[in-house]
Design an enzyme around this catalytic site. Sequence first.
Site, PDB file in Angstrom:
ATOM      1  N   ASP A  11      89.196  35.779  82.135  1.00  0.00           N
ATOM      2  CA  ASP A  11      88.206  36.836  82.271  1.00  0.00           C
ATOM      3  C   ASP A  11      87.197  36.481  83.359  1.00  0.00           C
ATOM      4  OD1 ASP A  11      86.970  39.237  81.685  1.00  0.00           O
ATOM      5  OD2 ASP A  11      85.813  38.435  80.014  1.00  0.00           O
ATOM      6  N   HIS A  28      90.754  39.245  91.839  1.00  0.00           N
ATOM      7  CA  HIS A  28      92.084  39.084  91.253  1.00  0.00           C
ATOM      8  C   HIS A  28      92.918  38.087  92.056  1.00  0.00           C
ATOM      9  CE1 HIS A  28      91.260  42.053  88.324  1.00  0.00           C
ATOM     10  NE2 HIS A  28      91.307  43.102  89.126  1.00  0.00           N
ATOM     11  N   LEU A 122     107.372  22.826  81.007  1.00  0.00           N
ATOM     12  CA  LEU A 122     106.318  23.684  80.456  1.00  0.00           C
ATOM     13  C   LEU A 122     106.889  25.084  80.289  1.00  0.00           C
ATOM     14  CD1 LEU A 122     103.254  24.413  79.864  1.00  0.00           C
ATOM     15  CD2 LEU A 122     103.093  24.944  82.308  1.00  0.00           C
TER      16      LEU A 122
END
Length: 238
Positions: A11, A28, A122
Amino acid sequence: MVPRHVAVIMDGNGRWARARGKAVMAGHRAGADAVRRCVRAAIMAEVPFLTLYAFSSENWNRAPEEVTDLTSLLRFYLRHKVAELHDQNVRLEFIGDLSRFDTGLRGEIERARKLTADNTRLTLILALSYGARHDMLLAAKRVAAAALRGEIDPAALNENDFAEHLQTASFPDPDLIVRTSGERRLSNFLLWESAYAELAFLDVMWPDFDETHFAALMTDFAGRERRFGKRLAEASAL
């Protein structure tokens, strides 16, 4: 103690951009760089699962031009940056209502999933067009349909049975949920799965998140005592 699964609500991109007099899209893009830093940090910490809340179901309600910018950025990274993840032995998975994306973007998602399917270092789970309430509603509908077919006895249904119908069924529940930007809420993210997750809220905006923040989170997590609803004496005996 390293968390098995870290989930992040990324956020602050818009506020980061506005504070610098830039267009939201610049935030962004900077946030996408923070994703790469976060992935590297998770690998260094040997965290097996990392979920990133990249595009919520509510994001569709934003201005059309911002939605277009977000999906275009996602398309670019899936097309041009997945090879980097593949080289890092990262497996990509996705949760959310992917049907809302166009055919081309869905194709990029599937290509990324197939390319990285055998990677083991991962598992990076991207939550795209994701909303926890919607996922739980769909799970309830699947359970109801199975009951009507006689495959499930509703009276015998337990929490584990229900969880098997969620999109996250093949992943462990998150041990740690992180939110950046100073906000302190889950915003419809992994509501079922977060029942016993540790929570961490950072004042840093997501584009400024880096490896030092991740390392500090790991240190903080290692110092927490997780009780899972048990009394202290009971938890200590486990």
